[in-house]
Design a protein around this motif. Structure first.
Motif, short mmCIF file in Angstrom:
data_model
loop_
_atom_site.label_atom_id
_atom_site.label_comp_id
_atom_site.label_asym_id
_atom_site.label_seq_id
_atom_site.Cartn_x
_atom_site.Cartn_y
_atom_site.Cartn_z
N TYR A 19 0.89 -0.99 -0.53
CA TYR A 19 -0.32 -0.34 0.64
C TYR A 19 1.20 0.80 -0.35
CZ TYR A 19 -3.75 3.25 1.50
OH TYR A 19 -5.26 3.71 1.18
N ALA A 20 1.85 1.18 0.87
CA ALA A 20 2.51 2.52 1.14
C ALA A 20 3.27 2.62 -0.27
CB ALA A 20 3.42 2.47 1.84
N TRP A 21 3.86 1.99 -1.32
CA TRP A 21 4.30 1.97 -2.47
C TRP A 21 3.97 2.21 -3.17
CZ3 TRP A 21 3.92 0.70 -7.22
CH2 TRP A 21 5.50 0.34 -8.58
N PRO A 31 7.63 9.09 1.45
CA PRO A 31 7.96 7.75 1.87
C PRO A 31 7.30 8.16 3.34
CG PRO A 31 10.14 8.14 1.20
CD PRO A 31 8.55 9.50 0.21
N THR A 32 7.67 9.19 4.15
CA THR A 32 7.01 8.64 4.94
C THR A 32 5.68 8.94 5.06
OG1 THR A 32 9.27 10.24 6.27
CG2 THR A 32 6.84 10.61 7.79
N GLU A 36 2.75 6.17 6.61
CA GLU A 36 1.45 6.31 7.59
C GLU A 36 0.44 6.35 7.01
OE1 GLU A 36 2.24 11.01 8.05
OE2 GLU A 36 3.89 10.65 9.97
N ALA A 37 0.14 6.51 5.86
CA ALA A 37 -1.30 6.04 4.90
C ALA A 37 -1.16 4.66 4.95
CB ALA A 37 -0.90 6.62 3.86
N ALA A 38 -0.51 3.70 5.09
CA ALA A 38 -0.75 2.28 4.61
C ALA A 38 -1.00 1.82 6.84
CB ALA A 38 1.08 1.50 4.55
N LEU A 39 -0.24 2.62 7.34
CA LEU A 39 -0.66 2.55 8.75
C LEU A 39 -2.13 2.69 9.20
CD1 LEU A 39 2.49 3.35 10.45
CD2 LEU A 39 1.91 0.98 10.48
N GLU A 40 -2.37 3.98 9.01
CA GLU A 40 -4.31 3.66 8.96
C GLU A 40 -4.87 2.96 8.01
OE1 GLU A 40 -4.72 8.15 7.61
OE2 GLU A 40 -2.86 8.81 8.99
N ARG A 41 -4.50 2.55 6.90
CA ARG A 41 -5.79 1.81 6.42
C ARG A 41 -5.22 0.13 6.55
NH1 ARG A 41 -9.81 0.60 4.54
NH2 ARG A 41 -10.25 -0.21 2.22
N TYR A 42 -4.37 0.10 7.18
CA TYR A 42 -4.18 -1.53 8.01
C TYR A 42 -3.78 -1.41 9.37
CZ TYR A 42 -4.45 -3.48 3.00
OH TYR A 42 -4.28 -3.62 1.52
N PRO A 43 -4.68 -1.58 9.88
CA PRO A 43 -3.83 -1.13 12.18
C PRO A 43 -4.20 -2.10 12.20
CG PRO A 43 -6.81 -0.44 11.33
CD PRO A 43 -6.28 -0.69 9.74
N TRP A 63 -6.57 -1.56 -2.48
CA TRP A 63 -7.38 -0.25 -1.92
C TRP A 63 -6.60 0.73 -2.34
CZ3 TRP A 63 -11.37 -1.51 -0.22
CH2 TRP A 63 -12.14 -3.46 0.30
N ALA A 64 -4.89 1.09 -2.69
CA ALA A 64 -4.27 2.35 -2.90
C ALA A 64 -5.54 2.94 -3.85
CB ALA A 64 -2.29 1.65 -3.04
N MET A 65 -5.34 2.11 -4.88
CA MET A 65 -6.59 2.73 -6.32
C MET A 65 -7.32 3.82 -5.61
SD MET A 65 -3.77 2.22 -8.57
CE MET A 65 -2.57 2.35 -9.04
N LEU A 66 -8.29 2.27 -4.48
CA LEU A 66 -9.32 3.46 -4.59
C LEU A 66 -9.91 4.97 -4.05
CD1 LEU A 66 -11.89 -0.06 -2.78
CD2 LEU A 66 -11.54 1.53 -5.25
#
Length: 90
Positions: A19-21, A31-32, A36-43, A63-66
């Motif tokens: 997701y972060a990629w 990158p930071t 953070e977005a990945a951590l929010e999306r995948y708690p 999920w990232a494309m959405l």
């Protein structure tokens, strides 16, 4: 599905990384901020959470494309309907 903690954490880490990629390479996030977005999306979900890991039924790419393009991304950007080779190699 019953997840062992090791399996769940491995999948969680892998999906966060994917997701972060995408958020960095397609969403223009730093990158930071992408992480953070990945951590929010995948708690992290505790092992007694109902439907733990349900989010994994679709790949992080989806999920990232959405998040980047909205729910019509497959129609409006058909070239993004499937993960890119760069994503798969990351």
């Amino acid at each position: 599905m019953e997840w062992s903690e090791v399996d769940y954490l491995g999948c969680l880490q892998s999906e966060r990384r994917g997701y972060a990629w995408v958020m960095q390479h397609h969403g223009g996030l730093t990158p930071t901020r992408a992480w953070e977005a990945a951590l929010e999306r995948y708690p992290y979900e505790p092992d007694d959470a109902p439907f733990r890991g349900l989010l994994f039924h679709d790949e992080a790419w989806h999920w990232a494309m959405l998040a980047i393009h909205g729910d019509r991304y497959v129609v409006e950007h058909p070239e993004l309907a499937h993960p890119s080779a760069e994503y798969l190699d990351s």
